[in-house]
Design a protein around this motif. Sequence first.
Motif, PDB file in Angstrom:
ATOM      1  N   GLN A 330       0.838  -1.193   0.000  1.00  0.00           N
ATOM      2  CA  GLN A 330       0.000   0.000   0.000  1.00  0.00           C
ATOM      3  C   GLN A 330       0.875   1.245   0.000  1.00  0.00           C
ATOM      4  O   GLN A 330       1.993   1.236   0.522  1.00  0.00           O
ATOM      5  CB  GLN A 330      -0.908   0.034   1.236  1.00  0.00           C
ATOM      6  N   SER A 331       0.328   2.307  -0.591  1.00  0.00           N
ATOM      7  CA  SER A 331       0.954   3.612  -0.442  1.00  0.00           C
ATOM      8  C   SER A 331       0.470   4.233   0.859  1.00  0.00           C
ATOM      9  O   SER A 331      -0.414   3.698   1.537  1.00  0.00           O
ATOM     10  CB  SER A 331       0.578   4.515  -1.619  1.00  0.00           C
ATOM     11  N   PHE A 332       1.035   5.353   1.205  1.00  0.00           N
ATOM     12  CA  PHE A 332       0.611   6.058   2.415  1.00  0.00           C
ATOM     13  C   PHE A 332      -0.884   6.362   2.365  1.00  0.00           C
ATOM     14  O   PHE A 332      -1.619   6.124   3.325  1.00  0.00           O
ATOM     15  CB  PHE A 332       1.422   7.351   2.559  1.00  0.00           C
ATOM     16  N   PHE A 333      -1.352   6.889   1.244  1.00  0.00           N
ATOM     17  CA  PHE A 333      -2.757   7.263   1.134  1.00  0.00           C
ATOM     18  C   PHE A 333      -3.672   6.039   1.172  1.00  0.00           C
ATOM     19  O   PHE A 333      -4.754   6.079   1.751  1.00  0.00           O
ATOM     20  CB  PHE A 333      -2.990   8.064  -0.152  1.00  0.00           C
ATOM     21  N   GLU A 334      -3.242   4.965   0.544  1.00  0.00           N
ATOM     22  CA  GLU A 334      -4.064   3.756   0.569  1.00  0.00           C
ATOM     23  C   GLU A 334      -4.190   3.208   1.982  1.00  0.00           C
ATOM     24  O   GLU A 334      -5.272   2.768   2.399  1.00  0.00           O
ATOM     25  CB  GLU A 334      -3.442   2.698  -0.352  1.00  0.00           C
ATOM     26  N   PHE A 335      -3.101   3.236   2.738  1.00  0.00           N
ATOM     27  CA  PHE A 335      -3.144   2.759   4.120  1.00  0.00           C
ATOM     28  C   PHE A 335      -4.085   3.609   4.963  1.00  0.00           C
ATOM     29  O   PHE A 335      -4.964   3.085   5.668  1.00  0.00           O
ATOM     30  CB  PHE A 335      -1.738   2.782   4.719  1.00  0.00           C
ATOM     31  N   VAL A 336      -3.935   4.932   4.884  1.00  0.00           N
ATOM     32  CA  VAL A 336      -4.766   5.834   5.684  1.00  0.00           C
ATOM     33  C   VAL A 336      -6.230   5.711   5.291  1.00  0.00           C
ATOM     34  O   VAL A 336      -7.122   5.635   6.148  1.00  0.00           O
ATOM     35  CB  VAL A 336      -4.273   7.287   5.532  1.00  0.00           C
ATOM     36  N   ASN A 337      -6.499   5.687   3.983  1.00  0.00           N
ATOM     37  CA  ASN A 337      -7.893   5.597   3.540  1.00  0.00           C
ATOM     38  C   ASN A 337      -8.545   4.287   3.954  1.00  0.00           C
ATOM     39  O   ASN A 337      -9.729   4.245   4.289  1.00  0.00           O
ATOM     40  CB  ASN A 337      -7.966   5.756   2.025  1.00  0.00           C
ATOM     41  N   THR A 338      -7.775   3.202   3.942  1.00  0.00           N
ATOM     42  CA  THR A 338      -8.329   1.913   4.356  1.00  0.00           C
ATOM     43  C   THR A 338      -8.750   1.952   5.820  1.00  0.00           C
ATOM     44  O   THR A 338      -9.836   1.482   6.178  1.00  0.00           O
ATOM     45  CB  THR A 338      -7.297   0.793   4.140  1.00  0.00           C
ATOM     46  N   VAL A 339      -7.897   2.525   6.654  1.00  0.00           N
ATOM     47  CA  VAL A 339      -8.229   2.642   8.077  1.00  0.00           C
ATOM     48  C   VAL A 339      -9.477   3.492   8.267  1.00  0.00           C
ATOM     49  O   VAL A 339     -10.385   3.159   9.046  1.00  0.00           O
ATOM     50  CB  VAL A 339      -7.042   3.235   8.856  1.00  0.00           C
ATOM     51  N   ARG A 340      -9.545   4.578   7.555  1.00  0.00           N
ATOM     52  CA  ARG A 340     -10.688   5.487   7.701  1.00  0.00           C
ATOM     53  C   ARG A 340     -11.977   4.847   7.190  1.00  0.00           C
ATOM     54  O   ARG A 340     -13.046   5.028   7.787  1.00  0.00           O
ATOM     55  CB  ARG A 340     -10.397   6.790   6.946  1.00  0.00           C
ATOM     56  N   ILE A 341     -11.885   4.130   6.079  1.00  0.00           N
ATOM     57  CA  ILE A 341     -13.087   3.505   5.532  1.00  0.00           C
ATOM     58  C   ILE A 341     -13.586   2.387   6.437  1.00  0.00           C
ATOM     59  O   ILE A 341     -14.800   2.173   6.578  1.00  0.00           O
ATOM     60  CB  ILE A 341     -12.814   2.977   4.111  1.00  0.00           C
ATOM     61  N   GLU A 342     -12.679   1.671   7.073  1.00  0.00           N
ATOM     62  CA  GLU A 342     -13.105   0.631   8.012  1.00  0.00           C
ATOM     63  C   GLU A 342     -13.935   1.239   9.141  1.00  0.00           C
ATOM     64  O   GLU A 342     -14.977   0.692   9.537  1.00  0.00           O
ATOM     65  CB  GLU A 342     -11.886  -0.090   8.581  1.00  0.00           C
ATOM     66  N   GLU A 343     -13.509   2.384   9.634  1.00  0.00           N
ATOM     67  CA  GLU A 343     -14.275   3.057  10.690  1.00  0.00           C
ATOM     68  C   GLU A 343     -15.574   3.612  10.130  1.00  0.00           C
ATOM     69  O   GLU A 343     -16.624   3.583  10.791  1.00  0.00           O
ATOM     70  CB  GLU A 343     -13.444   4.186  11.300  1.00  0.00           C
ATOM     71  N   ALA A 344     -15.543   4.112   8.897  1.00  0.00           N
ATOM     72  CA  ALA A 344     -16.755   4.643   8.273  1.00  0.00           C
ATOM     73  C   ALA A 344     -17.795   3.542   8.100  1.00  0.00           C
ATOM     74  O   ALA A 344     -18.998   3.766   8.311  1.00  0.00           O
ATOM     75  CB  ALA A 344     -16.420   5.270   6.920  1.00  0.00           C
ATOM     76  N   VAL A 345     -17.356   2.349   7.724  1.00  0.00           N
ATOM     77  CA  VAL A 345     -18.272   1.211   7.591  1.00  0.00           C
ATOM     78  C   VAL A 345     -18.940   0.920   8.929  1.00  0.00           C
ATOM     79  O   VAL A 345     -20.158   0.685   9.004  1.00  0.00           O
ATOM     80  CB  VAL A 345     -17.504  -0.026   7.070  1.00  0.00           C
ATOM     81  N   ARG A 346     -18.142   0.924   9.987  1.00  0.00           N
ATOM     82  CA  ARG A 346     -18.709   0.650  11.317  1.00  0.00           C
ATOM     83  C   ARG A 346     -19.763   1.695  11.679  1.00  0.00           C
ATOM     84  O   ARG A 346     -20.854   1.357  12.186  1.00  0.00           O
ATOM     85  CB  ARG A 346     -17.600   0.647  12.363  1.00  0.00           C
ATOM     86  N   LEU A 347     -19.473   2.959  11.396  1.00  0.00           N
ATOM     87  CA  LEU A 347     -20.411   4.027  11.738  1.00  0.00           C
ATOM     88  C   LEU A 347     -21.666   3.969  10.874  1.00  0.00           C
ATOM     89  O   LEU A 347     -22.771   4.261  11.351  1.00  0.00           O
ATOM     90  CB  LEU A 347     -19.722   5.389  11.570  1.00  0.00           C
TER      91      LEU A 347
END
Length: 408
Positions: A330-347
Amino acid sequence: MPLSPFDLAALMVAILGISQAGFFILLLRQEGPSALYANRWLYIFILCFALIFLRDAVFLLFGTEIALMTEPLLFSAYLALGPAIFLYVRTVAGRWVSNGWWHFVSLLVGMVFSSILTASVFARYGDEISSGAPIHLTFETDPALSWFVVAIMTAFFVYVGTYHLMMWRAARSFATELTKQGTEQSLAKRQWIGNVVRSLHLAFVVFAGIQIIQWWTESLYWAGSVMNFVFLCIVMRLSFLVASQPFNTIPAKVVHLSVDPLTDLADKDHEPLRSLVDTDESERIRKRLDVLRTERNLMFDPLLTMPKLASAVGATPNQLSFVLNRHLSQSFFEFVNTVRIEEAVRLLLAEPNRPVLDIAMAVGFNSKSTFNLAFRRVTGTTPSKYRVAADTHATAPGIVGDAVVGPG
């Protein structure tokens, strides 16, 4: 002979256009030498716009005779607009064109035919031009010269239309690549290039429309001034785009759209990084990243950057980039976006009535469009469709159909 109020207004538009072109060039100079490789084409584009405004000013100030003498040079400026903007879009997209200057050979061809036309007009209507009398060139009064004009204008429209299509295709391809990157920076660039293309579409439509009307109307005195006013508005719009959102182009010879620009810079143009991180250090960084995935204040910070994350990990940006690319793919942006989307899915599942935009902001995205783009890349669908599908099928958190939330 004093100018009429309409002529004064037209002259003011021409002067403002020349001044705005100069201001635009000053803005481009502020982007620095790193952007010169791409901006050289934009310089040509704006200089030609200035010549188009000058063409109108010469006619208003010095009359038909002087205007016709300068016509071969000033009219040919139109022929440089298409190649210049096409080469600019290709260059900022990293698809530079070898021997790009050959695209401007058409200017010489245009000057030759324009000179022939001007000489023919002087030969046939020299007395009327010298006396200041208006020239009425129609198919009835001069069919040969009229057909010559039609042939030149037809070739001109085919030429301009071809370059306009080439520019649009290059911009669309570039926008597709930027969309695939799915980063804040790439989305901003996509929006910028979209605004530029829309402005140029307007210029082309107005120019083509007015020229077509002139073909069918014996007298359309205001047409050129209206066209210049629209051109002035477009140059002002482009100046605003450059001033408010500089494109910050990287020299084309080091741009690779398959690599994230910020990661590319952090990696110093992909120098070998094998010696930067040994096996034990790589494992430590990976474990630290697993811990940081739960740090809301850090991972959901809209201003999170590679250096800031590297500092939290206890590594250099190059070391972090190496571990992300080599061990996590992953690139930096892909890593950060994946983490954020995982939390967005939960919400999205935990709070079904909470607005999507509110969730996007909560996990660190600055706009709904950026959030939707990142969400689709990770899950394969949009946030709204994900929520509906999860509610309909009672799907377990993290999975909707075949779309799995998580890396890669």
